[in-house]
Motif scaffolding. Sequence first.
Motif, PDB file in Angstrom:
ATOM      1  N   VAL A 170       0.779  -1.053   0.001  1.00  0.00           N
ATOM      2  CA  VAL A 170       0.010   0.104   0.272  1.00  0.00           C
ATOM      3  C   VAL A 170       0.710   1.237   0.181  1.00  0.00           C
ATOM      4  N   THR A 171       2.012   1.277   0.819  1.00  0.00           N
ATOM      5  CA  THR A 171       3.106   2.580   0.352  1.00  0.00           C
ATOM      6  C   THR A 171       3.493   2.380  -0.737  1.00  0.00           C
ATOM      7  N   GLN A 172       3.601   1.348  -1.344  1.00  0.00           N
ATOM      8  CA  GLN A 172       4.227   1.481  -2.367  1.00  0.00           C
ATOM      9  C   GLN A 172       3.395   2.005  -3.479  1.00  0.00           C
ATOM     10  N   ILE A 173       2.053   1.687  -3.511  1.00  0.00           N
ATOM     11  CA  ILE A 173       1.173   2.425  -4.310  1.00  0.00           C
ATOM     12  C   ILE A 173       0.504   3.909  -4.252  1.00  0.00           C
ATOM     13  N   LEU A 174       0.572   4.268  -3.086  1.00  0.00           N
ATOM     14  CA  LEU A 174       0.404   5.459  -2.168  1.00  0.00           C
ATOM     15  C   LEU A 174       1.593   6.274  -2.375  1.00  0.00           C
ATOM     16  N   SER A 175       3.146   5.832  -3.085  1.00  0.00           N
ATOM     17  CA  SER A 175       4.222   6.788  -2.912  1.00  0.00           C
ATOM     18  C   SER A 175       3.503   6.876  -4.551  1.00  0.00           C
ATOM     19  N   PHE A 176       3.662   6.019  -5.518  1.00  0.00           N
ATOM     20  CA  PHE A 176       3.069   6.576  -6.679  1.00  0.00           C
ATOM     21  C   PHE A 176       2.515   7.025  -7.796  1.00  0.00           C
ATOM     22  N   LEU A 177       1.740   7.258  -6.437  1.00  0.00           N
ATOM     23  CA  LEU A 177       0.621   7.427  -6.315  1.00  0.00           C
ATOM     24  C   LEU A 177       0.606   9.380  -6.537  1.00  0.00           C
ATOM     25  N   LEU A 178       0.675   9.752  -5.427  1.00  0.00           N
ATOM     26  CA  LEU A 178       1.333  11.219  -4.881  1.00  0.00           C
ATOM     27  C   LEU A 178       2.288  11.271  -6.173  1.00  0.00           C
ATOM     28  N   MET A 179       3.423  10.149  -7.063  1.00  0.00           N
ATOM     29  CA  MET A 179       4.289  11.136  -7.809  1.00  0.00           C
ATOM     30  C   MET A 179       3.643  11.319  -8.773  1.00  0.00           C
ATOM     31  N   ILE A 180       2.530  11.189  -9.116  1.00  0.00           N
ATOM     32  CA  ILE A 180       2.209  10.806 -10.075  1.00  0.00           C
ATOM     33  C   ILE A 180       1.403  12.606 -10.287  1.00  0.00           C
ATOM     34  N   MET A 181       0.537  12.027  -8.971  1.00  0.00           N
ATOM     35  CA  MET A 181      -0.110  13.432  -8.432  1.00  0.00           C
ATOM     36  C   MET A 181       0.813  14.811  -8.741  1.00  0.00           C
ATOM     37  N   PHE A 182       2.023  14.875  -7.569  1.00  0.00           N
ATOM     38  CA  PHE A 182       2.581  15.686  -7.921  1.00  0.00           C
ATOM     39  C   PHE A 182       3.192  16.484  -8.948  1.00  0.00           C
ATOM     40  N   LEU A 183       3.396  15.469 -10.075  1.00  0.00           N
ATOM     41  CA  LEU A 183       3.831  16.119 -11.111  1.00  0.00           C
ATOM     42  C   LEU A 183       2.607  16.564 -12.239  1.00  0.00           C
ATOM     43  N   VAL A 184       1.869  16.257 -11.994  1.00  0.00           N
ATOM     44  CA  VAL A 184       0.448  17.162 -12.389  1.00  0.00           C
ATOM     45  C   VAL A 184       0.494  18.344 -12.238  1.00  0.00           C
ATOM     46  N   MET A 185       0.885  18.786 -10.251  1.00  0.00           N
ATOM     47  CA  MET A 185       0.594  19.985  -9.774  1.00  0.00           C
ATOM     48  C   MET A 185       1.513  20.635 -10.644  1.00  0.00           C
ATOM     49  N   ALA A 186       2.869  19.931 -11.135  1.00  0.00           N
ATOM     50  CA  ALA A 186       3.535  21.093 -11.031  1.00  0.00           C
ATOM     51  C   ALA A 186       3.198  20.999 -12.668  1.00  0.00           C
ATOM     52  N   LYS A 187       3.671  20.109 -13.419  1.00  0.00           N
ATOM     53  CA  LYS A 187       2.766  21.042 -14.764  1.00  0.00           C
ATOM     54  C   LYS A 187       1.653  21.980 -14.721  1.00  0.00           C
ATOM     55  N   VAL A 188       0.248  21.558 -13.890  1.00  0.00           N
ATOM     56  CA  VAL A 188      -0.677  22.690 -13.955  1.00  0.00           C
ATOM     57  C   VAL A 188      -0.283  23.751 -13.508  1.00  0.00           C
ATOM     58  N   TYR A 189       0.015  24.027 -12.104  1.00  0.00           N
ATOM     59  CA  TYR A 189       0.516  25.410 -11.671  1.00  0.00           C
ATOM     60  C   TYR A 189       2.255  25.767 -11.723  1.00  0.00           C
ATOM     61  N   ASP A 190       3.018  25.054 -12.995  1.00  0.00           N
ATOM     62  CA  ASP A 190       3.908  25.502 -12.957  1.00  0.00           C
ATOM     63  C   ASP A 190       5.257  26.307 -11.834  1.00  0.00           C
ATOM     64  N   TYR A 191       4.651  25.243 -11.055  1.00  0.00           N
ATOM     65  CA  TYR A 191       5.932  25.471  -9.364  1.00  0.00           C
ATOM     66  C   TYR A 191       6.599  24.511  -9.478  1.00  0.00           C
ATOM     67  N   GLU A 192       8.018  24.197  -9.167  1.00  0.00           N
ATOM     68  CA  GLU A 192       8.801  23.887  -9.557  1.00  0.00           C
ATOM     69  C   GLU A 192       9.106  23.366  -8.261  1.00  0.00           C
ATOM     70  N   GLY A 193       8.429  23.738  -6.850  1.00  0.00           N
ATOM     71  CA  GLY A 193       8.288  22.938  -5.354  1.00  0.00           C
ATOM     72  C   GLY A 193       8.251  21.345  -6.089  1.00  0.00           C
ATOM     73  N   PHE A 194       6.692  21.066  -6.809  1.00  0.00           N
ATOM     74  CA  PHE A 194       6.338  19.731  -6.875  1.00  0.00           C
ATOM     75  C   PHE A 194       6.881  18.854  -7.139  1.00  0.00           C
ATOM     76  N   VAL A 195       7.682  19.402  -7.985  1.00  0.00           N
ATOM     77  CA  VAL A 195       8.898  18.732  -8.889  1.00  0.00           C
ATOM     78  C   VAL A 195       9.967  17.274  -8.160  1.00  0.00           C
ATOM     79  N   GLY A 196      10.069  18.698  -7.323  1.00  0.00           N
ATOM     80  CA  GLY A 196      11.097  18.694  -6.341  1.00  0.00           C
ATOM     81  C   GLY A 196      10.418  17.572  -5.017  1.00  0.00           C
ATOM     82  N   ILE A 197       9.269  17.595  -4.818  1.00  0.00           N
ATOM     83  CA  ILE A 197       8.544  16.556  -3.917  1.00  0.00           C
ATOM     84  C   ILE A 197       8.400  15.589  -4.682  1.00  0.00           C
TER      85      ILE A 197
END
Length: 139
Positions: free
Chosen positions: A86-113
């Motif tokens: 479950v931790t692996q799956i949640l880490s993967f989903l959070l990674m995808i979510m933060f990459l999408v948020m980085a693209k949508v909001y154009d904020y590099e902090g999300f890429v670092g996360i």
Amino acid sequence: MKIYNKKSFFMGIFMVGLGALDLTTDITNKNVNLSGMILVAALFVLGIGAIIQSSSKKFAKQERLEVLDERNQLIALKSKSKAFRVTQILSFLLMIMFLVMAKVYDYEGFVGISVGLVFALSISVLTELFTDLYYEVKN
């Protein structure tokens, strides 16, 4: 007083100490409220109960049998395995979510996360791979 279960004894001492620390902090800061008193009372009761149980030969023997019980070991093994997945799956989903948020909001902090999550996910996958190889060779 003989101590039969040192782990339980030290856990009880820790709980009583934590309750005393919380009580003194609340009194010092003049921040005494009902929820804090409930927490302190629970810590004291659980801590003193653990100390009493650690000095009982009957309770120590019963706990030792529960730890060695194969069914309990299987349940612990299954729950740890499921929690790891479950931790692996949640880490993967959070990674995808933060990459999408980085693209949508154009904020590099999300890429670092996302990079941090990728690093944690890769460590967990590599650890799983190496432990699988280890137990394949060992058995």
